[in-house]
Write a protein that holds these residues in place. Sequence first.
Motif, PDB file in Angstrom:
ATOM      1  N   GLN A 143       0.820  -1.206   0.000  1.00  0.00           N
ATOM      2  CA  GLN A 143       0.000   0.000   0.000  1.00  0.00           C
ATOM      3  C   GLN A 143       0.860   1.265   0.000  1.00  0.00           C
ATOM      4  O   GLN A 143       0.555   2.238  -0.703  1.00  0.00           O
ATOM      5  CB  GLN A 143      -0.927  -0.012   1.213  1.00  0.00           C
ATOM      6  CG  GLN A 143      -2.015  -1.091   1.129  1.00  0.00           C
ATOM      7  CD  GLN A 143      -2.866  -1.131   2.382  1.00  0.00           C
ATOM      8  OE1 GLN A 143      -2.589  -0.406   3.365  1.00  0.00           O
ATOM      9  NE2 GLN A 143      -3.904  -1.957   2.378  1.00  0.00           N
ATOM     10  N   ALA A 144       1.951   1.256   0.790  1.00  0.00           N
ATOM     11  CA  ALA A 144       2.836   2.415   0.817  1.00  0.00           C
ATOM     12  C   ALA A 144       3.480   2.652  -0.538  1.00  0.00           C
ATOM     13  O   ALA A 144       3.557   3.789  -1.033  1.00  0.00           O
ATOM     14  CB  ALA A 144       3.903   2.229   1.893  1.00  0.00           C
ATOM     15  N   GLU A 145       3.940   1.583  -1.191  1.00  0.00           N
ATOM     16  CA  GLU A 145       4.545   1.712  -2.516  1.00  0.00           C
ATOM     17  C   GLU A 145       3.526   2.189  -3.532  1.00  0.00           C
ATOM     18  O   GLU A 145       3.819   3.017  -4.398  1.00  0.00           O
ATOM     19  CB  GLU A 145       5.129   0.361  -2.934  1.00  0.00           C
ATOM     20  CG  GLU A 145       5.791   0.356  -4.303  1.00  0.00           C
ATOM     21  CD  GLU A 145       7.037   1.218  -4.357  1.00  0.00           C
ATOM     22  OE1 GLU A 145       7.472   1.545  -5.469  1.00  0.00           O
ATOM     23  OE2 GLU A 145       7.562   1.570  -3.271  1.00  0.00           O
ATOM     24  N   HIS A 146       2.296   1.687  -3.428  1.00  0.00           N
ATOM     25  CA  HIS A 146       1.236   2.102  -4.338  1.00  0.00           C
ATOM     26  C   HIS A 146       0.921   3.586  -4.161  1.00  0.00           C
ATOM     27  O   HIS A 146       0.760   4.326  -5.154  1.00  0.00           O
ATOM     28  CB  HIS A 146       0.001   1.240  -4.078  1.00  0.00           C
ATOM     29  CG  HIS A 146      -1.010   1.315  -5.184  1.00  0.00           C
ATOM     30  ND1 HIS A 146      -2.063   2.181  -5.173  1.00  0.00           N
ATOM     31  CD2 HIS A 146      -1.097   0.630  -6.363  1.00  0.00           C
ATOM     32  CE1 HIS A 146      -2.773   2.046  -6.262  1.00  0.00           C
ATOM     33  NE2 HIS A 146      -2.214   1.106  -7.018  1.00  0.00           N
ATOM     34  N   ARG A 147       0.845   4.064  -2.911  1.00  0.00           N
ATOM     35  CA  ARG A 147       0.594   5.482  -2.665  1.00  0.00           C
ATOM     36  C   ARG A 147       1.749   6.343  -3.175  1.00  0.00           C
ATOM     37  O   ARG A 147       1.537   7.422  -3.744  1.00  0.00           O
ATOM     38  CB  ARG A 147       0.377   5.711  -1.172  1.00  0.00           C
ATOM     39  CG  ARG A 147      -0.986   5.224  -0.661  1.00  0.00           C
ATOM     40  CD  ARG A 147      -1.279   5.817   0.710  1.00  0.00           C
ATOM     41  NE  ARG A 147      -0.315   5.373   1.696  1.00  0.00           N
ATOM     42  CZ  ARG A 147      -0.483   4.289   2.448  1.00  0.00           C
ATOM     43  NH1 ARG A 147      -1.563   3.547   2.304  1.00  0.00           N
ATOM     44  NH2 ARG A 147       0.430   3.936   3.318  1.00  0.00           N
ATOM     45  N   ARG A 148       2.982   5.841  -2.990  1.00  0.00           N
ATOM     46  CA  ARG A 148       4.132   6.619  -3.451  1.00  0.00           C
ATOM     47  C   ARG A 148       4.115   6.783  -4.967  1.00  0.00           C
ATOM     48  O   ARG A 148       4.335   7.873  -5.502  1.00  0.00           O
ATOM     49  CB  ARG A 148       5.420   5.934  -3.012  1.00  0.00           C
ATOM     50  CG  ARG A 148       6.686   6.726  -3.314  1.00  0.00           C
ATOM     51  CD  ARG A 148       7.921   5.902  -2.993  1.00  0.00           C
ATOM     52  NE  ARG A 148       8.033   4.778  -3.901  1.00  0.00           N
ATOM     53  CZ  ARG A 148       8.515   4.887  -5.138  1.00  0.00           C
ATOM     54  NH1 ARG A 148       8.915   6.055  -5.619  1.00  0.00           N
ATOM     55  NH2 ARG A 148       8.580   3.821  -5.904  1.00  0.00           N
ATOM     56  N   VAL A 149       3.822   5.677  -5.672  1.00  0.00           N
ATOM     57  CA  VAL A 149       3.780   5.748  -7.134  1.00  0.00           C
ATOM     58  C   VAL A 149       2.666   6.671  -7.598  1.00  0.00           C
ATOM     59  O   VAL A 149       2.835   7.476  -8.532  1.00  0.00           O
ATOM     60  CB  VAL A 149       3.605   4.329  -7.708  1.00  0.00           C
ATOM     61  CG1 VAL A 149       3.382   4.377  -9.217  1.00  0.00           C
ATOM     62  CG2 VAL A 149       4.826   3.475  -7.413  1.00  0.00           C
ATOM     63  N   ASN A 150       1.500   6.591  -6.961  1.00  0.00           N
ATOM     64  CA  ASN A 150       0.393   7.472  -7.329  1.00  0.00           C
ATOM     65  C   ASN A 150       0.739   8.936  -7.093  1.00  0.00           C
ATOM     66  O   ASN A 150       0.430   9.814  -7.919  1.00  0.00           O
ATOM     67  CB  ASN A 150      -0.855   7.101  -6.531  1.00  0.00           C
ATOM     68  CG  ASN A 150      -1.458   5.788  -6.993  1.00  0.00           C
ATOM     69  OD1 ASN A 150      -1.173   5.340  -8.104  1.00  0.00           O
ATOM     70  ND2 ASN A 150      -2.258   5.165  -6.160  1.00  0.00           N
ATOM     71  N   ASP A 170       1.995  14.203  -9.083  1.00  0.00           N
ATOM     72  CA  ASP A 170       2.872  15.377  -9.048  1.00  0.00           C
ATOM     73  C   ASP A 170       3.417  15.698 -10.429  1.00  0.00           C
ATOM     74  O   ASP A 170       3.478  16.864 -10.837  1.00  0.00           O
ATOM     75  CB  ASP A 170       4.024  15.137  -8.069  1.00  0.00           C
ATOM     76  CG  ASP A 170       3.543  15.069  -6.622  1.00  0.00           C
ATOM     77  OD1 ASP A 170       2.414  15.570  -6.366  1.00  0.00           O
ATOM     78  OD2 ASP A 170       4.265  14.516  -5.769  1.00  0.00           O
ATOM     79  N   ARG A 171       3.788  14.661 -11.170  1.00  0.00           N
ATOM     80  CA  ARG A 171       4.298  14.909 -12.516  1.00  0.00           C
ATOM     81  C   ARG A 171       3.218  15.474 -13.422  1.00  0.00           C
ATOM     82  O   ARG A 171       3.455  16.400 -14.198  1.00  0.00           O
ATOM     83  CB  ARG A 171       4.849  13.604 -13.105  1.00  0.00           C
ATOM     84  CG  ARG A 171       6.159  13.163 -12.466  1.00  0.00           C
ATOM     85  CD  ARG A 171       6.673  11.910 -13.128  1.00  0.00           C
ATOM     86  NE  ARG A 171       7.946  11.474 -12.532  1.00  0.00           N
ATOM     87  CZ  ARG A 171       8.595  10.375 -12.879  1.00  0.00           C
ATOM     88  NH1 ARG A 171       8.096   9.604 -13.844  1.00  0.00           N
ATOM     89  NH2 ARG A 171       9.739  10.058 -12.300  1.00  0.00           N
TER      90      ARG A 171
END
Length: 239
Positions: free
Chosen positions: A199-206, A211-212
């Motif tokens: 979940q943390a990795e998924h939130r980071r990627v999102n 942001d981009r």
Amino acid sequence: MIAPKENRRSQIQRIAEQELKNLEKWKEQHRAKPVNLVPRRLGGSQSEAEVRQKQQLQLMQSKYQQKLKREESVRIKKEAEEAQIQKMKAIQREKSNKLEEKKRFQENLRREAFREHHQYKTAEFLSRLDTELPDRSTRPVAFPDPQSSTWARSRAYKDSLKEEENKKLQKMKEEQHQKSELLEYNQQQQEEARTKIHQAEHRRVNNVFLDRLQGKSQPGGLEHFGGHWNMNSGNSWDV
């Protein structure tokens, strides 16, 4: 030498000349015509910057979709492994229950055989007393003390062995139950940790993707960080 026939020769020459004329006529009829097109600007109505921005967004979206597909495949694989583990646990639990039921059945058979043997020995002992003491009605019968007899000691020894065996079996059951609970707890903790990391990795990627997108949507904000070109410099190409 045989002289050729003039009529045959002239006929073949006329046919050949006619075929050559037909070929030239066919070539003339099927000659490619000149192409006349109205001059127009190629490349559509979009500028180079817009095309580059569209290509960059498509590339980022394709990478994000590929990452989502990989995560989905990993999740499906984990679910299949967890289902397999649960299936194996169910099989082992069923085997354990069957083994315990078999032990109970054997214990009941052993007790029933011991009871029948005890009844048989008791009847045999009473019958022997009847034969040895025919006038038992006139004399008091002095029965041996059960606590001091050999049979009583044997019975007490067997009872102690049985009690010890039951204690050992109960202890083994408790240890196996504790191990099973500990294993399930560890697996649950590992699964929770993997879920949190996912979940943390998924939130980071999102967040990075959003942001981009937010940075690219601002005027002159489309930059390829660490890449090969910069859209803030107009229509320049920095390859």
